[in-house]
Design an enzyme around this catalytic site. Structure first.
Site, PDB file in Angstrom:
ATOM      1  N   THR A   1     -38.221 -10.826  37.416  1.00 14.48           N
ATOM      2  CA  THR A   1     -37.205 -10.760  36.360  1.00 14.48           C
ATOM      3  C   THR A   1     -36.843  -9.336  35.946  1.00 14.48           C
ATOM      4  O   THR A   1     -35.820  -9.121  35.298  1.00 14.48           O
ATOM      5  CB  THR A   1     -37.679 -11.542  35.129  1.00 14.48           C
ATOM      6  OG1 THR A   1     -39.068 -11.245  34.888  1.00 14.48           O
ATOM      7  CG2 THR A   1     -37.524 -13.039  35.342  1.00 14.48           C
ATOM      8  N   GLU A   2     -37.691  -8.376  36.301  1.00 14.25           N
ATOM      9  CA  GLU A   2     -37.387  -6.964  36.020  1.00 14.25           C
ATOM     10  C   GLU A   2     -38.116  -6.109  37.044  1.00 14.25           C
ATOM     11  O   GLU A   2     -39.321  -6.223  37.214  1.00 14.25           O
ATOM     12  CB  GLU A   2     -37.854  -6.536  34.621  1.00 14.25           C
ATOM     13  CG  GLU A   2     -37.085  -7.140  33.479  1.00 14.25           C
ATOM     14  CD  GLU A   2     -37.484  -6.523  32.136  1.00 14.25           C
ATOM     15  OE1 GLU A   2     -38.173  -5.491  32.135  1.00 14.25           O
ATOM     16  OE2 GLU A   2     -37.111  -7.080  31.093  1.00 14.25           O
ATOM     17  N   ASN A   3     -37.364  -5.244  37.713  1.00 15.44           N
ATOM     18  CA  ASN A   3     -37.964  -4.226  38.569  1.00 15.44           C
ATOM     19  C   ASN A   3     -36.921  -3.148  38.785  1.00 15.44           C
ATOM     20  O   ASN A   3     -35.793  -3.430  39.175  1.00 15.44           O
ATOM     21  CB  ASN A   3     -38.415  -4.815  39.910  1.00 15.44           C
ATOM     22  CG  ASN A   3     -39.002  -3.771  40.850  1.00 15.44           C
ATOM     23  OD1 ASN A   3     -38.459  -3.495  41.911  1.00 15.44           O
ATOM     24  ND2 ASN A   3     -40.112  -3.162  40.464  1.00 15.44           N
TER      25      ASN A   3
END
EC number: 3.2.1.21
Length: 569
Positions: free
Chosen positions: A412-414
């Site tokens: 979901t976040e990188n």
């Protein structure tokens, strides 16, 4: 800073992409450097992310209530340069433009959050529903679907209604479980016929620790040793209640999924032959991700957390552990409340054992009895906490597989930031970061990890919490000084677009050409803009084009050098 920008430009032009192929996926060999050429499974979902407070702006428009971040950012000295998210990217007005950017990149999904105070200004469903706020998200969701982009919606990305903080003490109060459930239920009712992926909370570790332990984030409370644990306890129960609400009332009709997004660094033992370092690294991850994942998957806090916080509490003369306790009924209610795990990941730390005597006072950090270290050779693009350590990503994904029964994972976040006054749109370090981290995710898939999608963080430069606008994670540069907040693509847009269109890394020759082509594009536009910067700037204000902010740095440095030369003459 100007000199750094000029050097970076020449560095980009001279950069050669060097990768090596390997078929070695033996996890036990401690492999850290090989590159794997291959593609992701058919149907793998590629996206980008944002959150409401970081991008929407329009903080008091169309009936929106105040959030804890609206209040926190107004306190002098809390945010770098006293920035606020009052206008940010003006996403509230420019969402159609932003969806055009997503469509051009051929994104499969877009992850965004719903602002609780935008649709419930007081935070309470029974007081007032703001239909203008509902309409904004209706329009956003509908346009995404019209463009074949799947909405992945976060219900809570940190912007709690300020009135709930003032009236109840926010997440320190158990009543928040029901208030959050009411808000979530309204979202399911109004949007659930179109939204099939729901995330209850984004990075609850940060909500708890930075909001209620260190006070770095809103609401800015410093309740050391107790505040973070109490907030986390209520957040876990709130997540479980919302999952059950969806499961009982909406799942059969809407056929959606409910998960949570947990952010975690990887912790690597300083000495992989030292049992104390190995245990410290394990403890680091359990106090980070396990704090939330273990109750949700297994029904209770990690045993190591219960042991360490309990022992420290006893040494401090307390009658009970500072870590709250779930009742048997709560354990069974919480266990299994996760249709998919959202995973945010940015960096890695080396970890070693370090004893903190109880006399130093109680805190979440001293409870862990460990020290975090970094390798000075790790690339550091600018944010003081974010080092590029790709191999840690594969390790973390495998840890999730082993610890929690190989759940369905959506990254979901990188992503990676830059922290400089003049931003270079030829962001070679971001392209390398994405290439290497996504490749480690591909290796993890080969290891058998059940990863279904990847979300680059972030679509746009945005308000980066206590760092204000000084840190930029965006694929698109945003000129925050301009009223219109124009967006300009960095080279990483073209690079990520090619990863998406190829669904991975097909072969060495093709992958090597991607970066070269992306750099050529932004370098040639640098020269075009430099030829007539005034006209270029006039075009920038209203159009989504491909100029470069670094051109300004070059021009300014030329003027600076001219003055220096005059001084010498």
């Amino acid at each position: 800073m100007l000199q750094r920008c000029i050097l970076r430009l020449y560095h980009v032009l001279a950069l050669v992409l060097c990768v090596s192929a390997s078929d070695d996926f033996d996890w036990t060999k401690n492999e850290k450097s090989s590159f794997y050429y291959g593609t992701f499974p058919t149907g793998f979902s590629w996206g980008a992310g944002s959150s409401a407070y970081q991008t929407e702006g329009a903080w008091n428009i169309d009936g929106k209530g105040m959030s804890i971040w609206d209040a926190f950012a107004r306190k002098k000295g809390k945010i770098f340069s006293n920035d606020t998210g009052d206008s940010s990217c003006e996403g509230y007005y420019k969402y159609k433009d932003d969806i055009s950017l997503m469509k051009d990149m051929k994104l499969n999904h877009y992850r965004f959050s719903i602002s609780w105070p935008r649709i419930l200004p007081s935070g309470l469903k029974n007081e007032h529903i703001n239909e203008k706020g509902i309409k904004y998200y209706d329009d956003l969701i509908n346009m995404l679907l019209e463009n074949k982009i799947t909405p992945i919606v976060t219900l809570y990305h940190w912007d709690l209604p300020q009135l709930l903080q003032e009236k109840y003490g926010g997440w320190q109060n158990g009543s928040m479980v029901n208030h959050f459930n009411d808000f979530a239920n309204l979202c399911f009712e109004r949007f659930g016929n179109r939204v099939k992926y729901w995330i209850t909370f984004n990075n609850p570790w940060s909500i708890a620790v930075e909001g209620y332990e260190t006070g770095e984030h809103a609401p800015g409370l410093k309740l050391k040793g107790t505040g973070a644990y109490k907030a986390a306890h209520h957040i876990i129960k709130a997540h479980a209640k919302v999952w059950h609400t969806y499961d009982m009332q909406w799942r059969s009709k809407q056929k959606g999924l409910v998960g949570i997004s947990l952010t975690a660094d990887w912790g690597e033992p300083v000495d992989i032959t030292n049992q104390r370092d190995i245990e410290a690294a394990e403890r680091y991850i359990q106090f980070y991700m396990g704090w939330f994942a273990t109750p949700i998957f297994n029904g209770d806090y990690p045993q190591v957390m219960k042991d360490y916080v309990g022992r420290k509490s006893g040494q401090q003369g307390l009658g009970a552990s500072r870590l709250p306790v779930f009742s048997p009924q709560e354990k069974s209610y919480i266990k299994g409340t996760c249709d998919f795990l959202g995973l945010g990941h940015f960096t890695t730390r080396y970890v070693t054992m370090k004893n903190y005597p109880s006399g130093l006072g109680d805190s979440y950090f001293s409870d862990r009895d460990l020290a975090e270290l970094v390798d000075p050779q790790w690339p550091d693009p600018g944010s003081e906490w974010l080092y590029s350590v790709p191999w840690g990503f594969r390790r973390l994904l495998n840890f999730v597989k082993t610890q929690y029964g190989n759940p369905m994972i959506y990254v979901t976040e990188n992503g990676v930031s830059e922290k400089m006054q003049c931003t270079d749109l030829c962001d070679d370090w971001r392209m390398k970061y994405f290439k290497d981290y996504i490749n480690e995710m591909l290796k993890a898939l080969k290891d058998g990890v059940n990863v279904k999608g990847y979300t680059a963080w972030s679509l746009l430069d945005n308000f980066e919490w206590d760092e204000g606008f000084s840190e930029r994670f965006g694929l698109y540069y945003v000129d925050f000084r301009s009223k219109n907040k124009p967006r300009y693509p960095k080279a990483s847009v073209q690079f990520y677009k090619r990863i998406i269109s190829s669904n991975g890394f097909p072969n060495q020759r093709e992958v090597e050409s991607w970066k070269r082509k992306a750099v050529e594009t932004c370098s040639s536009s640098n020269q075009l803009l430099a030829a007539d910067p005034l006209i270029g700037h006039m075009e920038m204000v209203t159009e989504i084009v491909v100029p470069t902010v670094c051109t300004l740095c070059i021009l300014l440095s030329a003027v600076f050098l001219m003055f220096l030369l005059r001084g010498r003459l």
